[in-house]
Design a protein around this motif. Structure first.
Motif, mmCIF file in Angstrom:
data_model
loop_
_atom_site.group_PDB
_atom_site.id
_atom_site.type_symbol
_atom_site.label_atom_id
_atom_site.label_comp_id
_atom_site.label_asym_id
_atom_site.label_seq_id
_atom_site.Cartn_x
_atom_site.Cartn_y
_atom_site.Cartn_z
ATOM 1 N N ARG A 173 -4.955 4.096 4.606
ATOM 2 C CA ARG A 173 -4.835 2.800 2.961
ATOM 3 C C ARG A 173 -5.593 1.521 2.705
ATOM 4 O O ARG A 173 -6.606 1.343 2.095
ATOM 5 N N LEU A 191 -8.969 0.224 1.890
ATOM 6 C CA LEU A 191 -9.286 -0.728 0.550
ATOM 7 C C LEU A 191 -9.524 -2.603 1.122
ATOM 8 O O LEU A 191 -10.693 -3.128 0.666
ATOM 9 N N SER A 192 -9.410 -2.629 2.167
ATOM 10 C CA SER A 192 -9.641 -3.916 2.848
ATOM 11 C C SER A 192 -10.590 -4.144 4.297
ATOM 12 O O SER A 192 -11.397 -5.360 4.377
ATOM 13 N N TYR A 216 0.936 -1.347 0.511
ATOM 14 C CA TYR A 216 -0.066 0.039 -0.040
ATOM 15 C C TYR A 216 1.196 1.149 0.240
ATOM 16 O O TYR A 216 1.072 2.121 -0.987
ATOM 17 N N GLN A 246 -9.703 3.415 -6.286
ATOM 18 C CA GLN A 246 -10.000 2.129 -6.621
ATOM 19 C C GLN A 246 -8.274 1.266 -6.261
ATOM 20 O O GLN A 246 -7.384 2.959 -6.979
ATOM 21 N N ALA A 247 -8.354 0.420 -6.157
ATOM 22 C CA ALA A 247 -6.859 -0.183 -6.215
ATOM 23 C C ALA A 247 -5.989 -1.381 -6.834
ATOM 24 O O ALA A 247 -6.675 -1.067 -7.796
ATOM 25 N N GLU A 260 -1.683 -3.062 -5.472
ATOM 26 C CA GLU A 260 -2.594 -3.141 -3.536
ATOM 27 C C GLU A 260 -3.011 -4.655 -3.690
ATOM 28 O O GLU A 260 -3.488 -5.040 -2.241
ATOM 29 N N GLN A 261 -3.230 -5.395 -4.546
ATOM 30 C CA GLN A 261 -3.762 -6.546 -4.593
ATOM 31 C C GLN A 261 -3.329 -8.180 -4.394
ATOM 32 O O GLN A 261 -2.338 -8.068 -4.975
ATOM 33 N N ARG A 287 -12.920 -0.841 4.216
ATOM 34 C CA ARG A 287 -14.126 0.720 4.535
ATOM 35 C C ARG A 287 -13.897 1.101 5.749
ATOM 36 O O ARG A 287 -15.323 1.467 6.408
#
Length: 323
Positions: free
Chosen positions: A211, A215-216, A111, A316-317, A321-322, A218
């Motif tokens: 961050r 993403l993970s 991230y 968006q990721a 980052e995924q 909210r």
């Protein structure tokens, strides 16, 4: 390093339920570690220290954890929330789980890399000897809470609660205040490069957790702290937002140690002038809370900066980052 083993019931500060929990490992020692004696000496010498709060914190290298120590994400374990088994040792002080924090940092690196694509390689190299950086950052941050209108007095005064409800903006501002005060202590107590490491680690921690949380889950685990830090660093011309290959990113100013020290000193001066001094200029907890709320509101009303911060954090990721 000396071995320790703690067994008993523990709960985290945000919950009331206790559970059987155990912690085992070694007390962390390093010649570069800021000790309780050193940081408390700096507190005693500081004109903003009220004279009744001291740091009591021990970093540890945990080899085994169970119960709440394993299931909860907390890195800081509070002595007052641990009930030892009959005949067993109690916590001698609050404890920082250095290795858990280090593992979180490594898992969060993707991230940070997405947020700071140009600066990340040098930042990652800069933050060597991560165990020591983590331990010292916690020690210094704790001391940052104890200047001026200290956090324990605020809690006793009900400063963080309005009509029985937590006033989260005041909680977040207190965390920022501790960070900024800690930068001043770091410059005072550590060699230049080690002090600069504290600053970069703190910045990456605040932004990276924010961050990752968005993403993970909210969620924003640090609430407004990252934005308030961004706002200040933007005003100091140390951070900017730019676009790279269709994505918004942060970019930092010079990472030369001397420049980082100057930014840290500017942050500590800001805390003194804009947070510590105004807190003590009025007497009632309510008036102090109103002044703090005004500080936060002013920064939230700067829509250009809130939008710039959100343009990076809320997009968006990226593929990197995924997991």
């Amino acid at each position: 390093m000396n071995h320790f083993s703690l067994r008993g019931d523990y709960r985290v500060q945000s919950r009331r339920d206790y559970a059987p929990s155990a912690l085992e490992g070694e007390w962390y020692c390093d010649h570069g570690l800021v000790s309780n004696e050193q940081i408390n000496g700096a507190l005693r010498r500081h004109p903003r220290w009220a004279g009744h709060t001291r740091v009591s914190l021990l970093p540890v290298l945990v080899s085994r954890r169970s119960g709440k120590f394993a299931s909860e994400p907390d890195i800081l374990y509070k002595r007052d929330l641990f009930i030892p088994e009959p005949g067993a040792d109690g916590m001698p002080a609050d404890i920082v789980d250095v290795l858990k924090s280090q593992q979180n940092w490594l898992s969060r690196a993707r991230y940070i890399k997405a947020l700071f694509p140009d600066d990340f390689p040098r930042i990652f190299r800069y933050l060597c000897h991560l165990e020591l950086i983590i331990a010292n950052e916690y020690m210094l941050h704790e001391a940052g809470h104890f200047l001026s209108y200290d956090v324990f007095t605020k809690q006793r005064d009900g400063y963080f609660s309005i009509a029985g409800k937590t006033a989260w903006p005041l909680v977040y501002l207190e965390e920022l205040r501790a960070d900024l005060n800690a930068f001043g202590f770091a410059v005072q107590l550590l060699p230049q490069e080690q002090a600069a490491q504290i600053f970069l680690y703190n910045l990456m921690l605040r932004f990276g957790v924010h961050r990752e949380g968005l993403l993970s889950a909210r969620q924003a685990p640090y609430g407004l702290v990252p934005y308030l830090l961004f706002y200040l660093l933007y005003q100091l011309d140390f951070i900017a937002v730019w676009e790279l290959r269709g994505r918004y990113c942060f970019t930092l100013g010079s990472l030369d140690s001397q420049n980082l020290i100057e930014v840290m000193q500017a942050c500590a001066l800001h805390a003194e002038q804009q947070l510590n001094t105004p807190e003590m200029a009025v007497r009632s907890p309510l008036d102090r809370a109103i002044a703090a709320a005004r500080y936060v509101r002013l920064r939230l009303d700067h829509h250009t900066l809130t939008q710039r911060f959100a343009s990076v954090m809320n997009q968006q990721a990226a593929s990197k980052e995924q997991s």
